[in-house]
Design a protein around this motif. Structure first.
Motif, short mmCIF file in Angstrom:
data_model
loop_
_atom_site.label_atom_id
_atom_site.label_comp_id
_atom_site.label_asym_id
_atom_site.label_seq_id
_atom_site.Cartn_x
_atom_site.Cartn_y
_atom_site.Cartn_z
N LYS A 45 0.91 -1.05 0.16
CA LYS A 45 0.11 0.03 0.10
C LYS A 45 0.95 1.19 -0.04
O LYS A 45 0.60 2.16 0.71
N GLU A 46 2.02 1.27 -0.97
CA GLU A 46 2.71 2.47 -1.02
C GLU A 46 2.57 2.89 -2.36
O GLU A 46 2.31 2.26 -3.18
N LYS A 47 3.01 4.18 -2.48
CA LYS A 47 3.01 4.94 -3.89
C LYS A 47 3.83 4.34 -4.52
O LYS A 47 5.30 4.20 -4.24
N PRO A 48 3.69 3.62 -5.82
CA PRO A 48 4.54 3.13 -6.69
C PRO A 48 5.71 4.16 -7.04
O PRO A 48 5.38 5.44 -7.71
N ARG A 49 6.97 4.01 -6.95
CA ARG A 49 7.92 4.65 -7.50
C ARG A 49 9.44 4.08 -7.42
O ARG A 49 9.43 2.83 -7.14
N TYR A 50 10.08 4.64 -8.36
CA TYR A 50 11.51 4.08 -8.26
C TYR A 50 12.11 4.12 -6.99
O TYR A 50 12.15 5.14 -6.41
N ASP A 51 12.85 3.00 -6.84
CA ASP A 51 13.52 2.55 -5.40
C ASP A 51 14.83 3.24 -5.38
O ASP A 51 15.49 3.27 -4.36
N GLY A 52 15.44 3.70 -6.64
CA GLY A 52 16.71 4.50 -6.57
C GLY A 52 17.93 3.32 -6.39
O GLY A 52 19.17 3.75 -6.09
N ARG A 53 17.61 1.94 -6.80
CA ARG A 53 18.59 0.99 -6.63
C ARG A 53 20.02 1.30 -7.38
O ARG A 53 21.12 0.66 -7.09
N TRP A 54 19.78 2.01 -8.57
CA TRP A 54 20.91 2.38 -9.44
C TRP A 54 21.51 3.78 -9.07
O TRP A 54 22.33 4.31 -9.71
N ARG A 55 21.01 4.46 -8.14
CA ARG A 55 21.23 5.74 -7.98
C ARG A 55 22.68 5.86 -7.07
O ARG A 55 22.78 5.15 -5.98
N PRO A 56 23.81 6.36 -7.59
CA PRO A 56 25.06 6.21 -6.87
C PRO A 56 24.91 7.23 -5.49
O PRO A 56 24.31 8.30 -5.42
N GLU A 57 25.43 6.58 -4.51
CA GLU A 57 25.44 7.08 -3.19
C GLU A 57 26.93 6.76 -2.63
O GLU A 57 27.27 5.82 -2.85
N ALA A 58 27.41 7.67 -1.65
CA ALA A 58 28.68 7.35 -1.04
C ALA A 58 28.68 6.20 -0.02
O ALA A 58 27.52 5.90 0.65
N GLY A 59 29.39 5.19 -0.39
CA GLY A 59 29.39 3.88 0.52
C GLY A 59 28.57 2.84 -0.08
O GLY A 59 28.39 1.99 0.64
N LYS A 60 27.68 3.30 -1.10
CA LYS A 60 26.83 2.23 -1.67
C LYS A 60 27.39 1.51 -2.66
O LYS A 60 27.98 1.91 -3.64
N THR A 61 26.90 -0.03 -2.75
CA THR A 61 27.44 -0.94 -3.86
C THR A 61 26.49 -1.08 -4.72
O THR A 61 25.33 -1.61 -4.61
#
Length: 474
Positions: free
Chosen positions: A116-132
């Motif tokens: 029951k969440e608003k459908p949206r892109y979850d950012g899995r390919w969004r570069p972040e510091a320390g994120k693989t």
């Protein structure tokens, strides 16, 4: 910096009445501020965009007199520029590649809906510091996404709706280039507005939710923000969504219906905006008086009867020389050569009190330019009687002696004819009308005969007498 506004339709159909109002508002804002108005064709949807629709937009804008101050711009001719900006954003880290497949995105959406969440892109390919990031899959062409801020708000100070706040965390990372490299609408709009120095964006309120995303992209590019105004939709007179039965037609259909372009603009400018109780405006008055802050944020209602009323008022007061080209167009649509009859401006002056549209005026003026195709059955039965045909024969003999075939001279001749016989003018004028017009409705009889001319008048009186005599004797 001088004002620059734009009208930016997508060429997927005709220029409809709502689009024409938006174009008018954009035009008036630019002109009131002493600026420029631009027409931009947003044709990135190549599957739905057609040349026919492009032509319809140009034709409608030209007829309305909403002239672009620049050569028209086509988005499909600017792809190199869009790719250049995307490359710059990728290098700056304000955009990134995303390798999600369609199946992954569908699964992501289904899981969010289940929670029951608003459908949206979850950012899995969004570069972040320390994120693989996930390993890049083979054979999957990436899209390019804008790296939307996750903190703070976007505050849209809408010139019509007032301040609207959008939380950045509610906005996901928008795709700005598809996997085939084609840039998306929201991105192209931003680059266009930036490059073209657009200072005022006036558009329909269906674009409100696009605006915070576009503002964030502009900020990421270091571009100045235009002022935004979102115009509410137009409803039918009954409050329902505007449809063809209410008047949701292509602009050029209004031409066919007999509207003058200035009259249609006059009606459209009053859909959601007012200046006191004034109903009729010249173009110069619209430019001088129009103010976006006075545009209502509520939906406007389209009333076809009011539109006809405005058109009629315009026909009654406008210089016939301005009306003449449109009247000529309508007569030619009916297969009439306007050279084969009286001067058009004289006909306009004679007909405009009783005609709400130019289509009606053309139909009611056919008798002046083309041969009669018979008589109205009811009117002929009432007026082309034995008495009527005798009166017409006698009148014909007297009219033949009129040296000055003018309205005053004909007025005097017909009135004298009626007085000598002790008849009211109607008893004489109505048989004349049926004889020369084909029906019992026309401008005043002296004007009618003057416009028709001596030769046609006398010939039609002869024809009516010849038609009526055997019927009266039967």
């Amino acid at each position: 910096m001088s004002a620059v506004s734009r009208f930016a339709p997508s060429p997927t159909g005709f220029l409809h009445i709502g689009g024409a109002r938006t174009a008018l508002f954009s035009y008036l804002v630019a002109k009131r501020l002493g600026g420029k108005f631009l027409l931009r064709i947003e044709d990135t949807d190549r599957e739905r965009s057609t040349q026919e629709a492009v032509d319809a937009i140009f034709e409608g804008m030209a007829w309305l007199g909403l002239k672009s101050d620049f050569a028209p711009v086509y988005q499909t001719q600017r792809f190199d520029r869009y790719r250049e900006v995307i490359a710059q954003m990728l290098a700056a880290g304000t955009a990134y590649h995303c390798y999600c497949t369609r199946e992954e995105l569908d699964a992501m959406r289904a899981e969010q809906q289940a929670r029951k969440e608003k459908p949206r892109y979850d950012g899995r390919w969004r570069p972040e510091a320390g994120k693989t990031l996930p390993p890049i899959p083979d054979g999957v062409p990436p899209v390019v996404r804008f790296r939307n801020p996750v903190e703070g708000d976007v505050i849209l100070d809408d010139l019509i709706k007032g301040p609207i706040t959008f939380a950045n965390h509610e906005l996901d990372d928008l795709i700005i280039a598809r996997a085939d490299g084609v840039p998306t609408y929201n991105f192209c709009v931003v680059v266009d507005d930036w490059d073209m120095g657009i200072t005022h964006v006036i558009r329909g309120d269906d674009h409100v939710n696009n605006t915070p995303r576009q503002i964030n992209i502009l900020k990421a590019l270091g571009a100045a923000l235009p002022q935004y105004a979102h115009v509410s939709m137009i409803l039918g007179a009954d409050g329902a969504k505007l449809s063809k039965r209410h008047g949701a037609l292509g602009v050029m259909e209004y031409r066919t219906m007999g509207f003058m372009p200035e009259a249609l603009l006059n009606y459209l400018v009053r859909l959601g905006w007012s200046h006191g109780d004034q109903e009729l405006f010249t173009r110069d008055e619209m430019i001088a008086l129009f103010d976006l802050s006075k545009v209502s944020s509520s939906a406007a209602r389209f009333d076809m009867e009011k539109a006809y009323w405005v058109n009629h008022q315009y026909l009654k007061v406008t210089d016939p020389a301005v009306i003449e080209p449109e009247f000529d167009w309508h007569l030619r649509r009916l297969g009439v050569d306007p050279a084969n009859g009286p001067a058009l401006q004289d006909v306009i002056l004679a007909q405009r009190e009783r005609c709400r549209t130019l289509a009606e005026m053309a139909e009611k003026s056919l008798f002046l330019y083309a041969d009669l195709q018979g008589y109205n059955e009811k009117d002929a039965a009432k007026h082309l009687t034995d008495e009527g045909q005798r009166l017409l024969a006698e009148l014909r003999a007297e009219l033949q002696l009129v040296a000055d075939w003018s309205t005053p001279a004909l007025h005097k001749a017909v009135n004298r004819f009626a007085e000598v016989r002790g008849l009211g003018l109607g008893k004489v004028a109505q048989p004349i009308r049926v004889a020369v017009v084909g029906m019992a409705v026309s401008p005043p009889i002296d004007q009618t005969l003057a416009l028709l001319g001596r030769e046609r008048t006398l010939a039609r009186l002869d024809a009516a007498v010849a038609w009526a005599r055997p019927r009266a004797q039967a």
